[in-house]
Design a protein around this motif. Sequence first.
Motif, PDB file in Angstrom:
ATOM      1  N   ARG A  27     -41.378 -74.302 -38.730  1.00  0.00           N
ATOM      2  CA  ARG A  27     -42.227 -75.456 -39.033  1.00  0.00           C
ATOM      3  C   ARG A  27     -41.681 -76.234 -40.229  1.00  0.00           C
ATOM      4  O   ARG A  27     -41.635 -77.470 -40.222  1.00  0.00           O
ATOM      5  N   ASP A  58     -32.800 -69.593 -30.023  1.00  0.00           N
ATOM      6  CA  ASP A  58     -33.784 -68.886 -29.191  1.00  0.00           C
ATOM      7  C   ASP A  58     -34.988 -68.387 -29.973  1.00  0.00           C
ATOM      8  O   ASP A  58     -36.067 -68.226 -29.417  1.00  0.00           O
ATOM      9  N   SER A  59     -34.776 -68.100 -31.257  1.00  0.00           N
ATOM     10  CA  SER A  59     -35.841 -67.529 -32.060  1.00  0.00           C
ATOM     11  C   SER A  59     -35.570 -67.775 -33.536  1.00  0.00           C
ATOM     12  O   SER A  59     -34.468 -68.193 -33.930  1.00  0.00           O
ATOM     13  N   HIS A  60     -36.562 -67.482 -34.345  1.00  0.00           N
ATOM     14  CA  HIS A  60     -36.406 -67.567 -35.798  1.00  0.00           C
ATOM     15  C   HIS A  60     -35.330 -66.597 -36.276  1.00  0.00           C
ATOM     16  O   HIS A  60     -34.497 -66.933 -37.130  1.00  0.00           O
ATOM     17  N   TYR A  89     -36.270 -74.843 -30.553  1.00  0.00           N
ATOM     18  CA  TYR A  89     -35.939 -73.802 -29.580  1.00  0.00           C
ATOM     19  C   TYR A  89     -34.876 -74.268 -28.585  1.00  0.00           C
ATOM     20  O   TYR A  89     -34.340 -73.460 -27.835  1.00  0.00           O
ATOM     21  N   ARG A  90     -34.576 -75.553 -28.570  1.00  0.00           N
ATOM     22  CA  ARG A  90     -33.477 -76.038 -27.740  1.00  0.00           C
ATOM     23  C   ARG A  90     -32.124 -75.658 -28.351  1.00  0.00           C
ATOM     24  O   ARG A  90     -31.104 -75.723 -27.685  1.00  0.00           O
ATOM     25  N   THR A 125     -40.275 -81.908 -34.141  1.00  0.00           N
ATOM     26  CA  THR A 125     -41.320 -80.903 -33.901  1.00  0.00           C
ATOM     27  C   THR A 125     -40.700 -79.506 -33.898  1.00  0.00           C
ATOM     28  O   THR A 125     -39.536 -79.334 -33.524  1.00  0.00           O
ATOM     29  N   ALA A 126     -41.488 -78.510 -34.308  1.00  0.00           N
ATOM     30  CA  ALA A 126     -40.994 -77.133 -34.331  1.00  0.00           C
ATOM     31  C   ALA A 126     -40.528 -76.660 -32.959  1.00  0.00           C
ATOM     32  O   ALA A 126     -39.473 -76.011 -32.857  1.00  0.00           O
ATOM     33  N   PRO A 127     -41.266 -76.953 -31.852  1.00  0.00           N
ATOM     34  CA  PRO A 127     -40.786 -76.507 -30.544  1.00  0.00           C
ATOM     35  C   PRO A 127     -39.415 -77.064 -30.176  1.00  0.00           C
ATOM     36  O   PRO A 127     -38.671 -76.437 -29.413  1.00  0.00           O
ATOM     37  N   ALA A 128     -39.063 -78.224 -30.739  1.00  0.00           N
ATOM     38  CA  ALA A 128     -37.755 -78.814 -30.421  1.00  0.00           C
ATOM     39  C   ALA A 128     -36.607 -77.932 -30.914  1.00  0.00           C
ATOM     40  O   ALA A 128     -35.503 -77.967 -30.358  1.00  0.00           O
TER      41      ALA A 128
END
Length: 244
Positions: free
Chosen positions: A37, A55-57, A51-52, A46-49
């Motif tokens: 975030r 794959d993960s934190h 993930y492109r 955005t945070a979901p972007a």
Amino acid sequence: MTEATRRERLRAETEREIRQAARALLVERGRDAVTLRAIARELGITAPALYRYYDSHDALLRQLCDDICADMANVLYADLAADTSGQVGCQVRAVCRSFRRWALAHPQEFALVFASPRDPLGADQFGSVFLQLAGRLIASNLVAKHADDVVPEVLHEDLARFQQVLMDAVSVHGVTVEDDVLNLGKIYHVVQSWVRLYGHVALEVFGRFPFAVSNPEPMFDSMLDQMLSDIGFQEGDSTETRAL
């Protein structure tokens, strides 16, 4: 430039920007501040972007560790190259002192790589750097005074695994080492030396010395002298005269 090439370039640039933002947060506010975030907020996405790209934190943190270790390696290599003495002890001291200086100058990066509350994220990366720098010197110059019988039997299996790791690292430099040359006795003292080196640096970085020390550097240098003596380096040893 083709459209595919342009997309690849833009993706690579975005990945670099993500890692740069993550590292800036790490340096300024520590590991806990490096959230998806917060990174997204810094980049205006955005945070979901994210993930492109990762794959993960944890995947992002591991890439950040790679970047940190690569930067550290460049510093260690430069300081090693700056030593023109030709003496192995001086070269080992140069690398160890460089590691301490880097750690003190980069406490948050050091903490991420070496003091993760879970797995030490950068252990493998730093292990590779350290072995590349020290492996050939260790294999070529340790005297043969350390016999296997000084090693507690309970450690034999673990040290045998590390023995193979070290031999593989040395072979990268074109040096072939037999088991009886780099025996468990030598491996045992190498591991003990790393524990002492890391322990001193970690205590200093985290301000956890068990008593007040106004200037830890003389203590560090004294530890290096004792460590090199225990491993088997002698004053005046050179990479030319002691090579395999």
